[in-house]
Motif scaffolding. Structure first.
Motif, short mmCIF file in Angstrom:
data_model
loop_
_atom_site.label_atom_id
_atom_site.label_comp_id
_atom_site.label_asym_id
_atom_site.label_seq_id
_atom_site.Cartn_x
_atom_site.Cartn_y
_atom_site.Cartn_z
N ARG A 84 0.87 -1.18 0.00
CA ARG A 84 0.00 0.00 0.00
C ARG A 84 0.91 1.22 0.00
N ASN A 198 -4.54 3.04 -13.42
CA ASN A 198 -5.41 2.20 -12.61
C ASN A 198 -5.86 2.85 -11.30
N LEU A 199 -5.17 3.91 -10.91
CA LEU A 199 -5.56 4.59 -9.67
C LEU A 199 -6.00 6.03 -9.95
N THR A 200 -5.08 6.86 -10.44
CA THR A 200 -5.38 8.28 -10.59
C THR A 200 -6.57 8.53 -11.51
N LYS A 202 -8.97 6.70 -12.18
CA LYS A 202 -10.20 6.16 -11.58
C LYS A 202 -10.50 6.81 -10.23
N LYS A 203 -9.76 7.88 -9.93
CA LYS A 203 -9.95 8.65 -8.70
C LYS A 203 -9.76 7.80 -7.45
N ILE A 204 -8.83 6.86 -7.51
CA ILE A 204 -8.51 6.01 -6.36
C ILE A 204 -7.25 6.55 -5.70
N LYS A 208 -5.02 4.34 -0.23
CA LYS A 208 -6.09 3.40 0.12
C LYS A 208 -6.02 2.11 -0.68
N ALA A 209 -5.10 2.06 -1.63
CA ALA A 209 -5.05 0.92 -2.56
C ALA A 209 -4.11 -0.18 -2.08
N LEU A 232 -4.57 -4.14 -8.83
CA LEU A 232 -5.30 -3.65 -7.67
C LEU A 232 -6.06 -4.80 -7.01
N LYS A 234 -7.77 -4.34 -3.63
CA LYS A 234 -8.93 -3.74 -2.98
C LYS A 234 -8.58 -2.36 -2.45
N GLU A 235 -9.59 -1.65 -2.00
CA GLU A 235 -9.39 -0.38 -1.32
C GLU A 235 -9.68 -0.55 0.16
#
Length: 285
Positions: A84, A198-200, A202-204, A208-209, A232, A234-235
């Motif tokens: 993480r 895969n994160l930015t 998708k606003k993740i 938290k990832a 990924l 989970k969050e």
């Protein structure tokens, strides 16, 4: 030097403050997740690396391409780990293969923009822009130096490795370990692209990832090498413990930057002194 260091410290303080107050938008920007334009560290963090050794000093066979990290007593190995990322910085470095040590390192910053003062009194350890490189001949020493400089994407985070084993195969799982990893050259883009795509996008929030990292094998001529492969899982929610760890990571980066800026100042002074001496010699002649 004072202004440069204060700016770097302000960036770290803003990142920690945003993390502490759960300000997602500010944190993504401070952590370098916002789209631009639209060894063991000094603090002793275990370093996550890809293993390239074929055996231990005692002759035990090792799997190349597995992840390796120090568990506090010995190195352990795993085909895949979960991480993480709490903090990401960038750093330029120049490795001296003959001396087997870094010839130069720059400060660490949350983004790749702007200046990167380095330990030898320069910027980015001598790395030139593409335009500057194109203006030099292929045998120009400045070009050769520039090509040798690497940009490191530094990830500070929390690691779980439930399948980790010692070199002899004895299970030695890791849970909730603070770590640091440096991704450069062939390992740089897989990590950066994953965070971006895969994160930015998708606003993740990367903090938290939970991300699984395995490795992918490549062959170029007779050379075998491995790169990170990320997915990924989970969050999760951010805890108070995460916030405290984030502050410790910021202190680690701050300590690194203060050390580099101290060397930068000394190298700059030495350069000015040499220039003055050279000028005096010319005038005397």
């Amino acid at each position: 030097m004072g202004t440069e260091l204060q700016t770097l410290n302000d960036e770290l303080d803003n990142m920690v403050a945003a993390f502490d107050t759960n300000d997602v938008e500010t944190l993504m920007k401070a952590s370098g997740q916002a789209s631009e334009g639209g060894d063991t560290p000094k603090m002793g963090l275990p370093r996550l690396t890809i293993n390239y050794d074929t055996e231990t000093d005692d002759g035990l066979p090792l799997k190349r391409g597995a992840w390796r990290i120090w568990n506090g007593n010995a190195p352990v190995y795993a085909d895949a780990v979960n991480i993480r990322p709490l903090m990401r910085t960038y750093e330029w470095s120049l490795w001296d293969a003959e001396e087997r040590k870094f010839a130069a390192k720059s400060v660490q910053k949350p983004s790749m923009s702007g200046e990167f003062p380095d330990s030898v009194g320069g910027n980015k350890c001598g790395r030139l822009s593409r335009q500057e490189e194109e203006g030099l001949s292929s045998d120009d020493p400045r070009l050769l130096l520039s090509k040798s400089v690497a940009c490191n994407q530094v990830i500070y985070g929390i690691l779980d490795a439930p399948s980790a084993t010692l070199a002899d195969g004895t299970p030695s799982p890791i849970e909730g370990m603070a770590f640091v990893a440096y991704f450069k050259r062939s390992g740089f883009m897989p990590v950066r692209d994953f965070i971006e795509n895969n994160l930015t996008r998708k606003k993740i929030l990367m903090q938290k990832a939970v991300v699984e990292m395995s490795t992918e094998k490549h062959k170029k001529g007779s050379v075998l090498y491995w790169t990170p492969k990320l997915s990924l899982v989970k969050e999760v929610s951010i805890t108070d413990e995460d916030k405290e760890l984030m502050k410790k990571f910021a202190e680690t980066v701050r300590g690194h930057n203060e050390s580099v800026m101290g060397e930068f100042k000394q190298a700059t002074k030495a350069s000015v002194s040499n220039d003055d001496l050279d000028l005096s010699s010319r005038l005397a002649g």
